[in-house]
Design an enzyme around this catalytic site. Structure first.
Site, short mmCIF file in Angstrom:
data_model
loop_
_atom_site.label_atom_id
_atom_site.label_comp_id
_atom_site.label_asym_id
_atom_site.label_seq_id
_atom_site.Cartn_x
_atom_site.Cartn_y
_atom_site.Cartn_z
N TYR A 28 1.02 -1.20 0.08
CA TYR A 28 0.07 0.02 0.11
C TYR A 28 0.90 1.16 -0.23
O TYR A 28 1.89 1.30 0.71
CB TYR A 28 -0.72 -0.03 1.33
CG TYR A 28 -1.92 1.36 1.12
CD1 TYR A 28 -2.88 1.36 0.60
CD2 TYR A 28 -1.51 2.12 2.21
CE1 TYR A 28 -3.69 2.30 0.69
CE2 TYR A 28 -2.45 3.19 2.36
CZ TYR A 28 -3.54 3.27 1.60
OH TYR A 28 -4.46 4.53 1.82
N ASP A 68 9.21 2.56 -0.40
CA ASP A 68 8.10 3.13 0.41
C ASP A 68 8.36 2.89 1.81
O ASP A 68 8.03 1.67 2.25
CB ASP A 68 6.91 2.89 -0.06
CG ASP A 68 5.72 3.42 0.80
OD1 ASP A 68 5.76 3.98 1.92
OD2 ASP A 68 4.65 2.97 0.39
N LYS A 71 4.53 9.74 8.16
CA LYS A 71 4.42 10.26 9.46
C LYS A 71 5.52 10.57 10.53
O LYS A 71 5.42 11.32 11.31
CB LYS A 71 3.02 9.51 10.30
CG LYS A 71 3.14 7.82 9.81
CD LYS A 71 1.79 7.43 9.62
CE LYS A 71 1.89 6.16 8.82
NZ LYS A 71 0.97 6.02 7.94
N1 HOZ Z 1 -3.69 2.92 6.22
C1 HOZ Z 1 -3.57 3.00 7.60
C2 HOZ Z 1 -2.70 1.89 7.86
N2 HOZ Z 1 -1.86 1.08 7.17
C3 HOZ Z 1 -4.58 3.26 8.38
C4 HOZ Z 1 -4.52 4.94 8.58
C5 HOZ Z 1 -5.67 5.25 9.72
O1 HOZ Z 1 -6.60 4.84 9.70
O2 HOZ Z 1 -5.01 6.07 10.43
#
Ligand code: HOZ
Length: 439
Positions: A147, A242, A270
């Protein structure tokens, strides 16, 4: 019936659904994969979360990675407070952007130039645009179950929420965009080699999570990353790591340092802002000089390099840079948890498989190793659902999806680890009883 434990969360969820799609601003949070009411949080400190109903939980999500030293880590709080007093945004350059860029360059191999953006999604979208501009090619290769945020090009056989909600390929992505995204199986070099041969001189970039964290935690097989490096060199394709989840988490230099393989471009999210909305992409000078205003590839943002985020990131990354023992401590804590979970599941005869890299941990309820999307898809999601809720009611907050990794924080205490082990043992016993009853 809603347990009184979650009365306030439940009422907030109902209210949220009136104004926000599904009541959440990111789909995994809706608990669709595990059922029940999403927990609404109020505050957190260290590895302890406090919800709106006054319940506390030991946190194994850590905001999906950045809370590596725990929530509300004092130097980060102080940095944000001080920065806020001087203004929350200038939309113009500040010195702290240089300081953070310099520090990242020191920590990460091959980071000649870096551009700050606002999220991991933005970082990956931009890195791909730059790779396309640099090579003059259109296609990219990504891996099933990886992802890279919600950019159109990546929502093809994607992991994380897309996989959790059973929509790995999203409507709204045009056929034109989709045709330029080729997908390969993670850890299958032969698949990648075939795609590169079939699309000779057409593939701009290979993008991957070098340690997949969005189909649980799936490490790269021995030689996989080096194999990709060699294939990219042979075909003139840009290799993009990534590292939104594994960057600065598995080592100061991320997966590049851990496995000794250099990418051409790396993306971050983040953790660069200690949990504030930040991302970044960077790498080889020759490629990064394509980026505007030096080069013709356009990419911009008023909030890019935001002072709050930069100061927070500088405080966190400085600590990770200066205190390498953090990584040993994180590893010890995670190994402890992994070993105990293994013992517990074995004792209760629960089929399982676990993957761990540093302080990232994947728990799968299936037999055999999990090495790619296909093996990961064999995990028993119903069993995960039961395990998740068993742990939640005992005060342990796990990712609310069978396809996400756990992130361990160094704020986690031995006492909390012991409590987690006790909760897992009770939950596993409960699951074994249910199995007996079901015959
Ligand atoms: N896509 C995020 C984890 N792989 C989740 C993001 C969220 O819901 O804060």
């Amino acid at each position: 019936m809603i347990s009184s434990m979650y009365e306030k969360s439940s009422s907030l969820y109902k209210r949220a659904q009136q104004f926000i799609p599904g009541g959440v601003n990111s789909p995994v949070r809706a608990f669709k994969a595990v059922g029940g009411t999403p927990v609404f949080f109020e505050k957190a400190k260290g590895a302890t979360l406090h919800d709106a109903d006054g319940n506390t939980y030991i946190d194994y999500v850590g905001s999906w990675g950045p809370m590596i030293l725990g929530h509300a880590w004092p130097p980060v709080v102080e940095a944000v407070q001080k920065a806020a007093e001087r203004s929350t945004s200038f939309g113009a350059p500040t010195e702290v952007e240089i300081q953070l860029a310099e520090l990242i360059r020191e920590m990460v191999p091959g980071m000649d130039k870096i551009r700050m953006v606002n999220s991991g999604t933005e970082a990956c979208m931009s890195a791909i645009r730059v790779a396309r501009g640099y090579t003059g090619r259109d296609k990219i290769i990504k891996f099933e179950g990886n992802y890279h945020g919600h950019g159109d090009s990546f929502l093809i056989k994607a992991g994380s929420g897309a996989m959790t909600l059973g929509t790995p390929s999203s409507p709204g992505v045009t056929k034109g965009t989709a045709k330029d995204t080729l997908t390969a199986q993670f850890n299958h070099l032969d698949d990648v080699e075939r795609l590169l041969e079939e699309n000779k001189d057409e593939v701009a970039a290979i993008i991957l999570e070098p340690i997949a964290g969005n189909m649980g935690c799936v490490p790269p097989a021995e030689g996989f990353l080096q194999g990709l490096r060699d294939l990219c060199d042979k075909h003139g394709t840009v290799l993009v790591f990534d590292e939104v989840m594994c960057g600065f988490r598995v080592a100061p230099g991320g997966a590049q340092e851990l496995y000794g393989v250099k990418a051409d471009l790396v993306t971050y999210g983040k953790i660069i802002g200690a949990g504030l909305p930040v991302g970044a992409y960077g790498g080889k000078e020759e490629i990064m000089k394509m980026v505007s205003p030096v080069g013709p590839v356009y990419q911009a943002g008023t909030l890019s390099g935001n002072p709050l985020a930069m100061h927070a990131g500088l405080a966190l990354l400085s600590e990770l840079h200066n205190n390498r023992s953090i990584y040993d401590e994180l590893e010890q804590k995670t190994v402890h948890l992994e070993e105990w979970l293994h013992r517990i599941f074995k004792h209760h005869e629960i089929d399982h498989s676990m993957n761990r890299v540093g302080s990232m941990l994947g728990i799968f309820f299936c037999e055999g190793e999990v090495t790619d999307f296909e093996s990961c898809s064999k995990t028993d999601v119903e069993l995960f659902r039961l395990f998740f809720h068993g742990m939640l009611k005992r005060g342990v907050y796990l990712p609310p999806s069978a396809y996400e990794s756990l992130f361990i924080s160094n704020a986690l205490t031995q006492e909390q680890l012991d409590e987690t082990v006790a909760a897992a043992d009770e939950t596993a016993e409960e699951l074994a009883e249910l199995r007996e009853q079901a015959g």
